[in-house]
Motif scaffolding. Structure first.
Motif, PDB file in Angstrom:
ATOM      1  N   ILE A 138       9.722  44.148  17.333  1.00 43.93           N
ATOM      2  CA  ILE A 138       9.601  43.594  18.673  1.00 43.93           C
ATOM      3  C   ILE A 138      10.999  43.480  19.271  1.00 43.93           C
ATOM      4  CG2 ILE A 138       9.716  41.215  17.826  1.00 43.93           C
ATOM      5  CD1 ILE A 138       7.778  40.417  20.064  1.00 43.93           C
ATOM      6  N   ASP A 139      11.109  43.670  20.571  1.00 47.11           N
ATOM      7  CA  ASP A 139      12.412  43.583  21.220  1.00 47.11           C
ATOM      8  C   ASP A 139      12.937  42.147  21.128  1.00 47.11           C
ATOM      9  OD1 ASP A 139      14.416  44.946  23.166  1.00 47.11           O
ATOM     10  OD2 ASP A 139      13.899  43.054  24.152  1.00 47.11           O
ATOM     11  N   LYS A 140      14.189  42.005  20.730  1.00 48.43           N
ATOM     12  CA  LYS A 140      14.747  40.669  20.544  1.00 48.43           C
ATOM     13  C   LYS A 140      14.768  39.862  21.832  1.00 48.43           C
ATOM     14  CE  LYS A 140      19.682  41.863  21.064  1.00 48.43           C
ATOM     15  NZ  LYS A 140      19.916  41.005  22.242  1.00 48.43           N
ATOM     16  N   ASP A 141      14.968  40.531  22.956  1.00 45.40           N
ATOM     17  CA  ASP A 141      15.002  39.818  24.237  1.00 45.40           C
ATOM     18  C   ASP A 141      13.637  39.235  24.583  1.00 45.40           C
ATOM     19  OD1 ASP A 141      17.712  40.303  24.637  1.00 45.40           O
ATOM     20  OD2 ASP A 141      17.323  42.257  25.555  1.00 45.40           O
ATOM     21  N   LYS A 142      12.565  39.920  24.184  1.00 47.79           N
ATOM     22  CA  LYS A 142      11.224  39.387  24.412  1.00 47.79           C
ATOM     23  C   LYS A 142      11.010  38.115  23.608  1.00 47.79           C
ATOM     24  CE  LYS A 142       6.296  40.517  24.115  1.00 47.79           C
ATOM     25  NZ  LYS A 142       5.279  41.547  23.795  1.00 47.79           N
ATOM     26  N   VAL A 143      11.490  38.119  22.360  1.00 47.77           N
ATOM     27  CA  VAL A 143      11.384  36.938  21.513  1.00 47.77           C
ATOM     28  C   VAL A 143      12.175  35.778  22.110  1.00 47.77           C
ATOM     29  CG1 VAL A 143      11.865  35.975  19.225  1.00 47.77           C
ATOM     30  CG2 VAL A 143      11.043  38.331  19.436  1.00 47.77           C
ATOM     31  N   LEU A 144      13.419  36.058  22.509  1.00 47.74           N
ATOM     32  CA  LEU A 144      14.281  35.001  23.052  1.00 47.74           C
ATOM     33  C   LEU A 144      13.738  34.454  24.368  1.00 47.74           C
ATOM     34  CD1 LEU A 144      17.801  36.517  22.258  1.00 47.74           C
ATOM     35  CD2 LEU A 144      16.659  34.618  21.100  1.00 47.74           C
ATOM     36  N   THR A 145      13.195  35.322  25.207  1.00 51.42           N
ATOM     37  CA  THR A 145      12.620  34.864  26.478  1.00 51.42           C
ATOM     38  C   THR A 145      11.448  33.926  26.221  1.00 51.42           C
ATOM     39  OG1 THR A 145      13.292  36.883  27.622  1.00 51.42           O
ATOM     40  CG2 THR A 145      11.518  35.601  28.619  1.00 51.42           C
ATOM     41  N   TRP A 146      10.607  34.291  25.273  1.00 54.36           N
ATOM     42  CA  TRP A 146       9.454  33.444  24.931  1.00 54.36           C
ATOM     43  C   TRP A 146       9.927  32.103  24.374  1.00 54.36           C
ATOM     44  CZ3 TRP A 146       7.220  31.057  20.701  1.00 54.36           C
ATOM     45  CH2 TRP A 146       5.894  30.662  20.850  1.00 54.36           C
ATOM     46  N   ILE A 162       3.950  38.489  15.927  1.00 56.90           N
ATOM     47  CA  ILE A 162       4.794  39.656  15.669  1.00 56.90           C
ATOM     48  C   ILE A 162       4.208  40.405  14.480  1.00 56.90           C
ATOM     49  CG2 ILE A 162       7.097  40.476  15.080  1.00 56.90           C
ATOM     50  CD1 ILE A 162       8.215  37.895  16.261  1.00 56.90           C
ATOM     51  N   LYS A 163       3.784  41.631  14.713  1.00 60.10           N
ATOM     52  CA  LYS A 163       3.261  42.460  13.628  1.00 60.10           C
ATOM     53  C   LYS A 163       4.373  43.395  13.158  1.00 60.10           C
ATOM     54  CE  LYS A 163      -1.567  42.455  15.102  1.00 60.10           C
ATOM     55  NZ  LYS A 163      -2.726  43.290  15.508  1.00 60.10           N
ATOM     56  N   GLY A 164       4.708  43.310  11.884  1.00 58.45           N
ATOM     57  CA  GLY A 164       5.807  44.107  11.367  1.00 58.45           C
ATOM     58  C   GLY A 164       7.028  43.238  11.119  1.00 58.45           C
ATOM     59  N   TRP A 165       8.201  43.844  11.186  1.00 59.96           N
ATOM     60  CA  TRP A 165       9.445  43.154  10.832  1.00 59.96           C
ATOM     61  C   TRP A 165       9.883  42.225  11.956  1.00 59.96           C
ATOM     62  CZ3 TRP A 165      11.553  42.805   6.206  1.00 59.96           C
ATOM     63  CH2 TRP A 165      12.829  42.249   6.098  1.00 59.96           C
ATOM     64  N   ALA A 166      10.094  40.948  11.619  1.00 57.60           N
ATOM     65  CA  ALA A 166      10.523  39.957  12.611  1.00 57.60           C
ATOM     66  C   ALA A 166      12.004  39.647  12.444  1.00 57.60           C
ATOM     67  CB  ALA A 166       9.711  38.674  12.452  1.00 57.60           C
ATOM     68  N   PRO A 167      12.727  39.408  13.545  1.00 50.41           N
ATOM     69  CA  PRO A 167      14.145  39.030  13.455  1.00 50.41           C
ATOM     70  C   PRO A 167      14.268  37.552  13.058  1.00 50.41           C
ATOM     71  CG  PRO A 167      13.471  39.091  15.758  1.00 50.41           C
ATOM     72  CD  PRO A 167      12.279  39.541  14.950  1.00 50.41           C
ATOM     73  N   GLN A 168      14.056  37.283  11.776  1.00 49.97           N
ATOM     74  CA  GLN A 168      13.878  35.912  11.300  1.00 49.97           C
ATOM     75  C   GLN A 168      15.081  35.008  11.553  1.00 49.97           C
ATOM     76  OE1 GLN A 168      11.429  34.932   7.876  1.00 49.97           O
ATOM     77  NE2 GLN A 168      13.281  34.268   6.798  1.00 49.97           N
ATOM     78  N   VAL A 169      16.276  35.472  11.232  1.00 52.64           N
ATOM     79  CA  VAL A 169      17.467  34.642  11.409  1.00 52.64           C
ATOM     80  C   VAL A 169      17.658  34.296  12.885  1.00 52.64           C
ATOM     81  CG1 VAL A 169      19.977  34.560  11.161  1.00 52.64           C
ATOM     82  CG2 VAL A 169      18.572  35.518   9.323  1.00 52.64           C
ATOM     83  N   LEU A 170      17.405  35.273  13.755  1.00 55.84           N
ATOM     84  CA  LEU A 170      17.501  35.045  15.197  1.00 55.84           C
ATOM     85  C   LEU A 170      16.528  33.954  15.631  1.00 55.84           C
ATOM     86  CD1 LEU A 170      18.842  36.422  17.831  1.00 55.84           C
ATOM     87  CD2 LEU A 170      16.599  37.509  18.078  1.00 55.84           C
ATOM     88  N   ILE A 171      15.301  34.018  15.147  1.00 55.92           N
ATOM     89  CA  ILE A 171      14.264  33.044  15.519  1.00 55.92           C
ATOM     90  C   ILE A 171      14.605  31.654  15.004  1.00 55.92           C
ATOM     91  CG2 ILE A 171      11.852  32.396  15.122  1.00 55.92           C
ATOM     92  CD1 ILE A 171      11.233  35.446  15.041  1.00 55.92           C
ATOM     93  N   LEU A 172      14.965  31.551  13.737  1.00 53.90           N
ATOM     94  CA  LEU A 172      15.234  30.247  13.135  1.00 53.90           C
ATOM     95  C   LEU A 172      16.400  29.526  13.804  1.00 53.90           C
ATOM     96  CD1 LEU A 172      14.753  31.046   9.335  1.00 53.90           C
ATOM     97  CD2 LEU A 172      13.333  29.540  10.735  1.00 53.90           C
ATOM     98  N   ASN A 173      17.331  30.277  14.326  1.00 55.80           N
ATOM     99  CA  ASN A 173      18.508  29.651  14.933  1.00 55.80           C
ATOM    100  C   ASN A 173      18.318  29.287  16.399  1.00 55.80           C
ATOM    101  OD1 ASN A 173      21.145  29.579  13.121  1.00 55.80           O
ATOM    102  ND2 ASN A 173      19.943  31.358  12.500  1.00 55.80           N
TER     103      ASN A 173
END
Length: 461
Positions: A267-275, A314-325
């Motif tokens: 998933i695009d990291k910017d989509k995760v951060l925006t959410w 998120i289906k597949g590989w998630a940017p875990q460190v980015l999310i947790l922080n």
């Protein structure tokens, strides 16, 4: 004489053998990058499909080279023996196996890599080998070449102590089942525990134990301050020097490195951060059971539709460190793989523990009993490898609701957890900073290996 002198004056050269599973591969690549950042030459040996998972990050490292930080990292390719081990083509990582029943075949393939590795070590003549424990044959290669071999276990010293003591004293020999609790003796804090799982790989475990006898020391993705008694105790139990050099995830400081650590995110990291930006502080619960576990199909039918307005799936590989922080994340439901535990600690996020396999239950014990930074979901039975679909219900929905509501609340007990994990986060950052315990351990390890090289080369003159 001249070639010996030149070799003795050059940078330390270390061969790295990371195991082909996400939990082992990710920290090992970070450790290789750490060595390079301290002026050593690192060579990573991996198969083509695994190289694609970290090649981009290594390329970025090379482009940011400075005169004071050489970042010398080379790659050597190992051809994976699919057909000989009766594996599907391109199944070069545990998380790509179509069935966990092929784990035995995968381990057989790992053992077949020894001749290639032996030839490459003889050709390039490194000064030392740092190997995942799942490559026991690296001990024989190191012995034949007269160089030290260090082992990387991929878990904390607490779990290593539990495993070692349970193996040595066999407290479970008289138990009626694998899930019956037993007291583990000879620990700094004797405690009840459980032993979970039988992978059917006993012949390989015997090779691991034999390889340990030819191992110079242990490189560990932990930091001294989080488990000082157990770092010392494992040194005593193993008779080996332990170098805690973590948390190695903190070596990743660039946004892209954090987002792509381990693999390119699905998933695009910017989509995760925006959410996440749209949520209140500490209001998001991050749920992840690890790449291998998620292949079992944990999401019930209709789940995504029911939560579409209040959750991001998120289906597949998630940017875990980015999310947790991210400041919106207030809790982490985890399978208690050590990487996940440590990444949550470094982010200052308390945990809900839901272990599935093997030493994940030991890690849960550490989180709940020693660190007191989480709440247990209450799993009493581990999953047998390859028989996950037959296990039935492990935790009720009422129990899940109770634990999640408690951790995401504002009680005094939960605030205590948040305070404790916040302090550990500060300790972790201090440990990897210049002058910190992990930084100093890395310097001492390199110095030790350079001294071993000097002594070895002096005997040739």
């Amino acid at each position: 004489m001249a070639s010996v002198t030149a070799q003795s004056n050059g940078p330390l050269h270390v061969f790295f053998f990371p195991f082909m599973s996400p939990g082992d591969l990710i920290p090992m690549i970070d450790i290789a990058r750490l060595f390079a950042s301290h002026g050593a030459k690192a060579t990573i040996l991996a198969t083509p499909q695994n190289i694609t998972r970290f090649q981009t990050i290594l390329n970025r490292d090379q482009h940011t080279t400075t005169t004071n930080n050489n970042n010398i990292i080379d790659l050597l390719v190992l051809d994976f023996p699919y057909s000989e081990a009766k594996l599907p083509e391109n199944c070069e990582n545990l998380d790509t196996l179509p069935s966990r029943n092929l784990s035995y075949n995968f381990t057989k393939a790992i053992m077949m890599l020894q001749p290639q590795a032996q030839q490459l070590v003889q050709q390039h003549q490194p000064d030392a080998i740092i190997s995942d424990l799942n490559f026991p044959w690296t001990a024989e290669i190191a012995r034949n070449c007269g160089i030290p071999r260090l082992v990387f276990h991929g878990t904390c010293c607490f779990s290593l102590c539990l495993t070692s003591c349970a193996s040595q004293y066999k407290p479970r020999a008289t138990l009626s089942s694998d899930t019956e609790p037993f007291l583990v003796p000879s620990l700094p804090h004797p405690m009840p525990n459980r032993f979970f799982g039988n992978l059917g790989l006993h012949e390989f475990f015997e090779k691991f134990m034999e390889a340990d006898r030819d191992t110079y020391g242990v490189v560990s993705n932990t930091f001294y301050e989080i488990e000082p008694e157990y770092v010392k105790h494992y040194e005593k139990l193993s008779g080996k020097k332990v170098w805690p050099v973590g948390p190695v995830s903190l070596f990743n400081t660039k946004a892209l490195d954090i987002a792509e650590r381990g693999n390119r995110a699905s998933i695009d990291k910017d989509k995760v951060l925006t959410w996440l930006d749209s949520k209140k502080p500490n209001s998001v619960l991050y749920v992840c059971f690890g790449k291998i576990a998620t292949k079992m199909g944990f999401l019930p039918e209709g789940f995504e539709e029911r939560v579409r307005d209040r959750a991001l799936v998120i289906k597949g590989w998630a940017p875990q460190v980015l999310i947790l922080n991210h400041w919106a994340v207030g809790g982490f439901v985890t399978h208690c793989g050590w990487n996940s535990v440590l990444e949550s600690v470094t982010a200052g996020v308390p945990l809900i523990t839901w272990p599935l396999f093997a030493e994940q239950f030991y890690n849960e014990n550490f989180v709940l009993s020693r660190l007191e930074i989480g709440a247990g979901i209450g799993v009493k039975t581990g999953l047998a490898w390859g028989e996950e679909e037959n296990i039935g219900v492990l935790v009720t929905r009422d129990r899940v609701e109770e634990v999640v509501t408690r951790l995401m609340g504002e009680s005094e007990a939960v605030q205590g957890m948040r305070n404790r994990v916040s302090e550990l986060s500060k300790m972790a950052m201090a440990a990897i900073s210049k002058g910190g315990s992990s930084y100093v351990n890395m310097e001492l390890l390199i110095k030790d290996l350079l001294n071993l090289r000097r002594d070895r080369l002096s005997k040739r003159e």
